[in-house]
Write an enzyme that holds these catalytic residues in place. Structure first.
Site, mmCIF file in Angstrom:
data_model
loop_
_atom_site.group_PDB
_atom_site.id
_atom_site.type_symbol
_atom_site.label_atom_id
_atom_site.label_comp_id
_atom_site.label_asym_id
_atom_site.label_seq_id
_atom_site.Cartn_x
_atom_site.Cartn_y
_atom_site.Cartn_z
ATOM 1 N N HIS A 72 0.893 -1.159 0.000
ATOM 2 C CA HIS A 72 0.000 0.000 0.000
ATOM 3 C C HIS A 72 0.932 1.209 0.000
ATOM 4 C CE1 HIS A 72 -3.408 -2.574 0.955
ATOM 5 N NE2 HIS A 72 -2.805 -3.014 2.026
ATOM 6 N N ARG A 127 -5.619 2.247 11.994
ATOM 7 C CA ARG A 127 -6.410 2.456 10.794
ATOM 8 C C ARG A 127 -6.960 3.873 10.731
ATOM 9 N NH1 ARG A 127 -11.844 -0.826 8.988
ATOM 10 N NH2 ARG A 127 -12.654 0.300 10.791
ATOM 11 N N TYR A 144 -6.771 0.654 -3.451
ATOM 12 C CA TYR A 144 -8.198 0.894 -3.211
ATOM 13 C C TYR A 144 -8.544 2.372 -3.039
ATOM 14 C CZ TYR A 144 -6.538 0.734 1.681
ATOM 15 O OH TYR A 144 -5.843 0.939 2.855
ATOM 16 N N HIS A 186 -7.141 -9.627 1.388
ATOM 17 C CA HIS A 186 -6.765 -9.658 2.805
ATOM 18 C C HIS A 186 -7.596 -10.743 3.489
ATOM 19 C CE1 HIS A 186 -5.729 -5.123 2.472
ATOM 20 N NE2 HIS A 186 -4.599 -5.787 2.553
ATOM 21 N N HIS A 240 -1.775 -12.221 4.460
ATOM 22 C CA HIS A 240 -1.708 -12.365 5.920
ATOM 23 C C HIS A 240 -2.131 -13.774 6.355
ATOM 24 C CE1 HIS A 240 -0.854 -8.167 6.164
ATOM 25 N NE2 HIS A 240 -2.065 -7.812 5.747
ATOM 26 N N ASP A 269 3.831 -4.544 2.642
ATOM 27 C CA ASP A 269 2.523 -4.096 3.101
ATOM 28 C C ASP A 269 2.521 -2.617 3.485
ATOM 29 O OD1 ASP A 269 -0.078 -3.978 3.981
ATOM 30 O OD2 ASP A 269 0.145 -5.388 5.613
#
Length: 441
Positions: A56, A77, A116, A226, A263, A314
């Site tokens: 990402h 997050r 995304y 994910h 993951h 990641d």
């Protein structure tokens, strides 16, 4: 090449011929005592280029910022959402260019970008609905590496609930609308390929999972997801559907040879069997999984069941595929209190050939005739790598080296990093610092 890892062993004195028309290896010659006239010498241990199977790019702006204080995955997050809210196509291009250049400096020649962040603030569409994805593709080109853009369906805040205000930039509304937008991305560019992703079983309603899977299947494209990164996701999935996330994905045709689960940390024995029986790959991201206190996934059991393993950085707590490979083994040692779960050769295959396969670049990740001439050379004379015999180069690379030991990176026969300096982005630290400062305002 002074020394080259040929998949099973280290060979001294190797010469590789590259066809300039397609950037592929046309010949591999061994027992070459000195570089032939006109050759570019690569001193150290040369490996196939590394594949970062899960990225990402915008998370690079979180480095250090999210290390202040404590918290959980869910509080992390919230900080991530704040960074995402400030990005534009131009600022994302600048940030990703720096991140991909950092990857090249660490020996990475191909990245899987799990993308995304599609739309403008509040979910407004750009004039080009794929402006953000195109920014990433352009950034990879400018940084000299290959990219598989894993265009990601992200439609819900959790098991059918509408996206919250942070997630409006991610959502196309429905999987059909996602598929229509993703289909407009041009595939077949020399450095870029298009794949798909299901963000998670939380973010794509169950009755729309098959739409994403079929989109990828019709194109024989990579499909990533994910999976079971947090126990809270497993609990919510059972409450909503009476089954684990792996079981839900299986029921809707998401698993299979083109699919990579990222993951796969909290799995049941039945989940492991489902993934292995369908030859679904698994991408482990140990530096992020430990940074976010996710846990240690059952990588040994997954591989034994039939799941190929790949590696990713990641969230870019660090960008170092040698550290990811090393961590997969060392984390398992801590968990089991036994040593030697993978050989150095097996860990390098996860970082090279198997990572490229997970991204749809089956012709990369090896040093052999017909393969893409994507290479990385690790110094064997740094303070970390000096001393061991060259024939132990694989063990040195995995268990001692870091991305800072990369001396050269070659993509399609072109030297992108020469003597530790990026040839296309002259000052990578400044590029990163300026791009991150712009994001933070």
């Amino acid at each position: 090449m002074e020394h080259a890892w040929l998949g099973t062993h280290v060979e001294p004195g190797v010469a590789v011929d590259v066809d300039p028309a397609d950037g592929r290896i046309s010949a591999v010659r061994t027992e070459v005592p000195a570089p032939p006239p006109g050759a570019v010498p690569l001193r150290g241990l040369t490996l196939p280029g590394l594949a970062n199977a899960h990225s990402h790019a915008f998370h690079r702006a979180l480095r250090a910022t999210v290390q202040v204080g404590s918290g959980t995955f869910w509080t992390w997050r919230e900080v991530m959402y704040q960074v995402a809210s400030r990005l534009t196509p131009d600022s994302y291009y600048a940030l990703a260019r720096g991140v991909y250049a950092e990857m090249a400096l660490a020996g990475i020649t191909c990245v899987g970008e799990f993308h995304y962040l599609h739309h403008g603030p509040g979910g407004s569409r750009y004039a080009d609905p794929n402006a953000m994805g195109e920014a990433l593709i352009a950034a990879a080109d400018e940084a000299g590496i290959r990219i598989t853009l894993l265009d990601t369906a992200y439609l819900s805040s959790g098991f059918g609930a509408p996206p919250d205000h942070h997630q409006l930039r991610f959502s196309d509304g429905t999987a059909d609308a996602w598929a229509e937008r993703a289909a407009a991305l041009k595939d077949g560019r020399p450095h870029a390929r298009i794949g798909a992703a299901v963000h998670s079983v939380r973010a794509v309603p169950a009755d729309q999972l098959s739409t994403v899977a079929q989109w990828a299947g019709h194109r024989d494209a990579p499909l990533h997801v994910h999976l079971s990164e947090q126990t809270a996701e497993n609990d919510a999935c059972r409450a909503a559907h009476g089954r684990t996330p792996t079981e839900l994905l299986a029921a809707h045709g998401v698993l299979g040879r083109r699919t990579t689960a990222v993951h796969a940390t909290h799995l049941t024995d039945g989940d492991v069997r489902l993934l292995g029986d369908t030859t679904t790959g698994v991408c482990m991201c140990p530096t992020t999984e430990r940074d976010l206190a996710d846990g240690i996934g059952p990588a040994v059991q997954l591989q034994a069941a039939g799941s190929p393993l790949s590696l990713g950085s990641d969230s870019h707590a660090v960008i170092d595929l040698f550290e990811e490979a090393r961590a997969m083994e060392l984390d398992e040692r801590l968990r089991t209190r036994t040593r030697g779960h993978w050989t150095a050769n097996a860990l390098l295959r996860a970082a090279t050939a198997d990572g490229h396969a997970a991204l749809g670049w089956d012709e990369a990740g090896t040093i052999e005739r017909g393969a893409l001439a994507d290479l990385t050379t690790v110094a064997l004379d740094s303070v970390r790598t000096a001393g061991p015999l060259p024939r132990l180069g694989a063990e040195t690379a995995v268990f001692a080296a870091s991305g800072a030991d990369v001396r050269h990176t070659v993509v399609g026969g072109r030297q992108v990093v020469r003597d530790g300096v990026h040839t296309l982005v002259p000052d990578v630290p400044t590029a990163l610092a300026e791009a991150i400062a712009a994001v933070h305002g």
